[in-house]
Structures are given as structure tokens and as C-alpha cells.
Motif scaffolding. Structure first.
Motif, PDB file in Angstrom:
ATOM      1  N   TYR A 158       0.791  -1.174   0.059  1.00 28.21           N
ATOM      2  CA  TYR A 158       0.013   0.134  -0.035  1.00 28.21           C
ATOM      3  C   TYR A 158       0.916   1.216  -0.126  1.00 28.21           C
ATOM      4  CZ  TYR A 158      -3.698  -3.021   1.458  1.00 28.21           C
ATOM      5  OH  TYR A 158      -4.556  -4.085   1.429  1.00 28.21           O
ATOM      6  N   LYS A 159       0.564   2.138  -0.645  1.00 29.59           N
ATOM      7  CA  LYS A 159       1.193   3.529  -0.746  1.00 29.59           C
ATOM      8  C   LYS A 159       0.886   4.183   0.581  1.00 29.59           C
ATOM      9  CE  LYS A 159       1.049   4.068  -5.694  1.00 29.59           C
ATOM     10  NZ  LYS A 159       0.235   4.793  -6.935  1.00 29.59           N
ATOM     11  N   ILE A 160       1.772   4.823   1.053  1.00 31.29           N
ATOM     12  CA  ILE A 160       1.478   5.780   2.365  1.00 31.29           C
ATOM     13  C   ILE A 160       1.682   6.996   1.973  1.00 31.29           C
ATOM     14  CG2 ILE A 160       1.569   3.702   3.955  1.00 31.29           C
ATOM     15  CD1 ILE A 160       4.244   4.746   4.689  1.00 31.29           C
ATOM     16  N   VAL A 161       0.947   7.899   2.908  1.00 28.66           N
ATOM     17  CA  VAL A 161       1.042   9.510   2.658  1.00 28.66           C
ATOM     18  C   VAL A 161       0.978  10.040   4.227  1.00 28.66           C
ATOM     19  CG1 VAL A 161      -1.234   9.859   2.247  1.00 28.66           C
ATOM     20  CG2 VAL A 161       0.431  11.627   1.473  1.00 28.66           C
ATOM     21  N   THR A 162       1.834  11.008   4.706  1.00 26.22           N
ATOM     22  CA  THR A 162       1.846  11.866   5.759  1.00 26.22           C
ATOM     23  C   THR A 162       1.083  13.223   5.431  1.00 26.22           C
ATOM     24  OG1 THR A 162       3.662  10.888   6.782  1.00 26.22           O
ATOM     25  CG2 THR A 162       3.043  12.853   7.543  1.00 26.22           C
ATOM     26  N   ILE A 163       0.095  13.513   6.101  1.00 28.35           N
ATOM     27  CA  ILE A 163      -0.619  14.639   5.980  1.00 28.35           C
ATOM     28  C   ILE A 163      -0.746  15.254   7.200  1.00 28.35           C
ATOM     29  CG2 ILE A 163      -2.955  15.672   5.127  1.00 28.35           C
ATOM     30  CD1 ILE A 163      -3.326  12.720   3.515  1.00 28.35           C
ATOM     31  N   GLY A 164       0.017  16.312   7.422  1.00 35.62           N
ATOM     32  CA  GLY A 164       0.094  17.027   8.810  1.00 35.62           C
ATOM     33  C   GLY A 164       0.678  15.888   9.674  1.00 35.62           C
ATOM     34  N   THR A 165       0.207  15.777  10.792  1.00 38.22           N
ATOM     35  CA  THR A 165       1.017  14.673  11.680  1.00 38.22           C
ATOM     36  C   THR A 165       0.432  13.334  11.487  1.00 38.22           C
ATOM     37  OG1 THR A 165      -0.893  15.148  13.538  1.00 38.22           O
ATOM     38  CG2 THR A 165       0.973  16.715  13.550  1.00 38.22           C
ATOM     39  N   GLN A 166      -0.337  13.154  10.633  1.00 42.07           N
ATOM     40  CA  GLN A 166      -1.018  11.659  10.638  1.00 42.07           C
ATOM     41  C   GLN A 166      -0.438  11.057   9.365  1.00 42.07           C
ATOM     42  OE1 GLN A 166      -5.069  12.903  10.115  1.00 42.07           O
ATOM     43  NE2 GLN A 166      -5.587  12.151  12.211  1.00 42.07           N
ATOM     44  N   THR A 167      -0.025   9.601   9.261  1.00 41.90           N
ATOM     45  CA  THR A 167       0.204   8.746   8.351  1.00 41.90           C
ATOM     46  C   THR A 167      -0.778   7.742   7.810  1.00 41.90           C
ATOM     47  OG1 THR A 167       2.485   9.260   8.927  1.00 41.90           O
ATOM     48  CG2 THR A 167       2.082   7.269   7.295  1.00 41.90           C
ATOM     49  N   TRP A 168      -1.244   8.072   6.676  1.00 41.57           N
ATOM     50  CA  TRP A 168      -2.369   7.086   6.178  1.00 41.57           C
ATOM     51  C   TRP A 168      -2.180   6.510   5.040  1.00 41.57           C
ATOM     52  CZ3 TRP A 168      -7.584   8.098   7.654  1.00 41.57           C
ATOM     53  CH2 TRP A 168      -7.868   9.189   8.641  1.00 41.57           C
ATOM     54  N   MET A 169      -2.832   5.263   4.910  1.00 42.89           N
ATOM     55  CA  MET A 169      -2.560   4.670   3.593  1.00 42.89           C
ATOM     56  C   MET A 169      -3.224   5.245   2.655  1.00 42.89           C
ATOM     57  SD  MET A 169      -3.365   0.658   4.685  1.00 42.89           S
ATOM     58  CE  MET A 169      -2.279  -0.379   5.637  1.00 42.89           C
ATOM     59  N   ALA A 170      -2.633   5.328   1.553  1.00 42.66           N
ATOM     60  CA  ALA A 170      -3.389   6.229   0.254  1.00 42.66           C
ATOM     61  C   ALA A 170      -3.752   5.477  -0.664  1.00 42.66           C
ATOM     62  CB  ALA A 170      -1.761   6.851  -0.334  1.00 42.66           C
ATOM     63  N   GLU A 171      -4.337   4.155  -0.126  1.00 39.95           N
ATOM     64  CA  GLU A 171      -5.022   3.427  -0.875  1.00 39.95           C
ATOM     65  C   GLU A 171      -5.947   2.629  -0.026  1.00 39.95           C
ATOM     66  OE1 GLU A 171      -3.058   0.708  -3.826  1.00 39.95           O
ATOM     67  OE2 GLU A 171      -1.341   1.449  -2.892  1.00 39.95           O
ATOM     68  N   ASN A 172      -7.173   2.280  -0.285  1.00 39.40           N
ATOM     69  CA  ASN A 172      -8.263   1.490   0.300  1.00 39.40           C
ATOM     70  C   ASN A 172      -7.651  -0.022   0.834  1.00 39.40           C
ATOM     71  OD1 ASN A 172     -10.188   3.861  -0.114  1.00 39.40           O
ATOM     72  ND2 ASN A 172     -11.443   3.000  -1.606  1.00 39.40           N
ATOM     73  N   LEU A 173      -8.075  -0.146   1.875  1.00 39.23           N
ATOM     74  CA  LEU A 173      -7.598  -1.448   2.326  1.00 39.23           C
ATOM     75  C   LEU A 173      -8.259  -2.770   1.550  1.00 39.23           C
ATOM     76  CD1 LEU A 173      -5.804  -3.064   4.693  1.00 39.23           C
ATOM     77  CD2 LEU A 173      -8.210  -3.336   5.928  1.00 39.23           C
ATOM     78  N   ASN A 174      -7.688  -3.925   1.124  1.00 39.57           N
ATOM     79  CA  ASN A 174      -8.016  -4.749   0.354  1.00 39.57           C
ATOM     80  C   ASN A 174      -7.452  -6.002   0.936  1.00 39.57           C
ATOM     81  OD1 ASN A 174      -9.091  -6.374  -1.784  1.00 39.57           O
ATOM     82  ND2 ASN A 174      -7.306  -6.123  -3.071  1.00 39.57           N
TER      83      ASN A 174
END
Length: 174
Positions: free
Chosen positions: A13-29
Motif C-alpha cells: 500500500y502507498k502511504i502518505v503523511t498529511i500534517g501529523t498523521q500517516t495514512w494508507m493512500a489506498e483503500n484496504l484490500n
């Protein structure tokens, strides 16, 4: 691009940091519990990720990640300028039906319109037009909070969905 490999099934999964949070940049599969591919078609899982009922969604994220709370979704939305502007900054510029209003993906969140699965009828709807993502926060015994994006508007909406519905999941790093 940063990425994370799920040790349970090897999916990357691609990941991205936005502000102080790190999110998966794709929906979970990740195939587990009550989860579905839209229209029971595996090609839709490959593109949009799986749809999960709320109880399954709460434990679907891999170790070190979690289903975000409603407040954590609000932190993301506020960082991106509030609900009127955040949706466009979160939506992928491709994969949505026209007009995909406001889509810039400025945040790198790359939201895709994976649609939903209705609990009561088992039917699917909205693929290409909208996407809904669970939060871990209960609204009542039968409902939990979620976030919704639509191709025709730039806003992101908070709403409550029946816990038996199938919605997308984005995991947030612990």
C-alpha cells in the motif's frame, strides 16, 4: 513514494503523511470477516479495495495501523482546510465519473469511489460516483460514523451508516 507491505497477505500500500498523521493512500484490500468486492468482482477489489461491515472494519487494519476515529478524520479534514475544501484535496483526479468537482489530490490521499454494499438487501451502489469510509466511532448501537465523498461536490461529509453496510477502510498509522 513511501509504501507499506501488509505481512498478512503481502499486499503493498502507498502511504502518505498529511500534517501529523500517516495514512494508507489506498483503500484496504485485506480479505477477512464480512468483507466484499463490489458486485462480487475481484477486479473491483484490485482497483477500489474491499468493502467491510463495521465490526470487521474495526479489526481489519494490520498491526501498527488502526481504523481512524471520527475525531482523527476531523483532524485530517481540518488540516486540509475544513469540510468544504478537504474533499477535493483528498479525491484522486482519476477513477471518478465526471464531473469529479474540486478534485486535485493535493494531499496525496488519493481517494477513490469504491461505492458501498447495503446490509439489508446485499445490493451494491455508487461505484465511480461516491466513496464512504468507516470510522471506529459508534453513533448508536446500530450505527457508526463515516466519511463520504461524491463526484459532484468538493465537500467531505460526515454521516452515520448502519454497521452492517459495507464501506471502504483507510488505515491510520498508530
Amino acid at each position: 513514494t513511501k509504501s507499506f507491505t501488509d505481512p498478512r497477505d503481502g499486499q503493498v500500500y502507498k502511504i502518505v503523511t498529511i500534517g501529523t498523521q500517516t495514512w494508507m493512500a489506498e483503500n484496504l484490500n485485506y480479505a477477512t470477516g464480512k468483507s466484499w468486492c463490489y458486485d462480487n468482482n475481484s477486479a473491483n477489489c484490485d482497483k477500489y479495495g474491499r468493502l467491510y461491515d463495521w465490526h470487521t472494519a474495526k479489526s481489519a487494519c494490520p498491526s501498527g495501523w488502526h481504523l481512524p476515529t471520527d475525531n482523527e478524520w476531523t483532524v485530517l479534514t481540518n488540516f486540509l482546510g475544513g469540510k468544504v475544501y478537504a474533499g477535493g484535496k483528498m479525491k484522486s483526479t482519476t477513477g471518478w465519473k465526471a464531473p469529479n468537482n474540486g478534485a486535485t489530490n493535493q494531499s496525496g490521499f488519493a481517494a477513490l469511489p469504491g461505492g458501498y454494499r447495503r446490509h439489508f438487501f446485499g445490493g451494491f451502489g455508487d461505484i465511480g460516483f461516491g466513496g464512504s469510509w468507516w470510522s471506529s466511532t459508534e453513533a448508536s448501537t446500530a450505527f457508526a460514523w463515516s466519511r463520504y465523498l461524491n463526484n459532484g461536490i468538493e465537500d467531505i461529509f460526515g454521516s452515520s451508516d448502519n454497521k452492517g453496510n459495507g464501506l471502504s477502510v483507510r488505515c491510520l498509522r498508530d
